[in-house]
Design a protein around this motif. Structure first.
Motif, mmCIF file in Angstrom:
data_model
loop_
_atom_site.group_PDB
_atom_site.id
_atom_site.type_symbol
_atom_site.label_atom_id
_atom_site.label_comp_id
_atom_site.label_asym_id
_atom_site.label_seq_id
_atom_site.Cartn_x
_atom_site.Cartn_y
_atom_site.Cartn_z
ATOM 1 N N SER A 4 39.426 -42.328 -17.262
ATOM 2 C CA SER A 4 38.093 -42.303 -18.540
ATOM 3 C C SER A 4 37.506 -40.872 -18.345
ATOM 4 O O SER A 4 37.094 -40.671 -17.535
ATOM 5 N N SER A 6 33.652 -39.414 -19.051
ATOM 6 C CA SER A 6 32.353 -39.750 -18.371
ATOM 7 C C SER A 6 31.822 -38.468 -17.574
ATOM 8 O O SER A 6 31.797 -37.395 -17.620
ATOM 9 N N ARG A 67 36.882 -42.567 -25.366
ATOM 10 C CA ARG A 67 36.858 -42.720 -24.586
ATOM 11 C C ARG A 67 36.960 -41.894 -23.209
ATOM 12 O O ARG A 67 36.431 -41.374 -22.353
#
Length: 136
Positions: A4, A6, A67
């Protein structure tokens, strides 16, 4: 393996204005051309995905893409090299869907949808896995 996006990832944006086209099979069976510029805005990539992903699976597909890349088809994970809307690793896997995989969101969506269907059975099953593991 996909990871993901992030705060620990570096996302690079490609500012190229090269346009790319994908041929899609419409619901009626008619062939139509969908063009997505290389600098496509997230809403453009979403619009392309809505034409390609089955309606009942779109929300799950969208949740993952939001995401993984924030709908940026040039998102690059600086540490792993994962690339694109679906954060393919290695990125070159997407070449199986088309030679324009680096610049065409439609090609990335096609590859990602195939991946989700092949590995998990559907985007919603992939989303269930993502929710449990924060990767897919």
């Amino acid at each position: 393996m996909f990871r993901s996006i992030s705060s620990r990832l570096s996302v690079r944006r490609n500012k190229s204005a090269v346009a790319a086209a994908a041929v899609l099979l419409g619901a009626s069976g008619a062939v139509m051309a969908v063009t997505a510029p290389a600098s496509a805005a997230p809403n453009d990539a979403r619009a392309v995905a809505k034409k390609m992903v089955p309606a009942g699976q779109f929300k799950c597909f969208s949740n993952i893409i939001e995401r993984e890349s924030g709908w940026d088809h040039t998102a690059t994970n600086a540490s792993s090299g994962a690339y694109g809307l679906v954060q393919a690793l290695p990125a070159s896997k997407m070449s199986s869907a088309g030679s324009d995989w680096k610049t065409n969101p439609a090609t990335q969506i096609e590859w990602g949808l195939d991946y989700m269907n092949d590995r998990y059975g559907s985007p919603c099953e992939a989303w269930s896995f993502w929710q449990a593991n924060h990767w897919y």
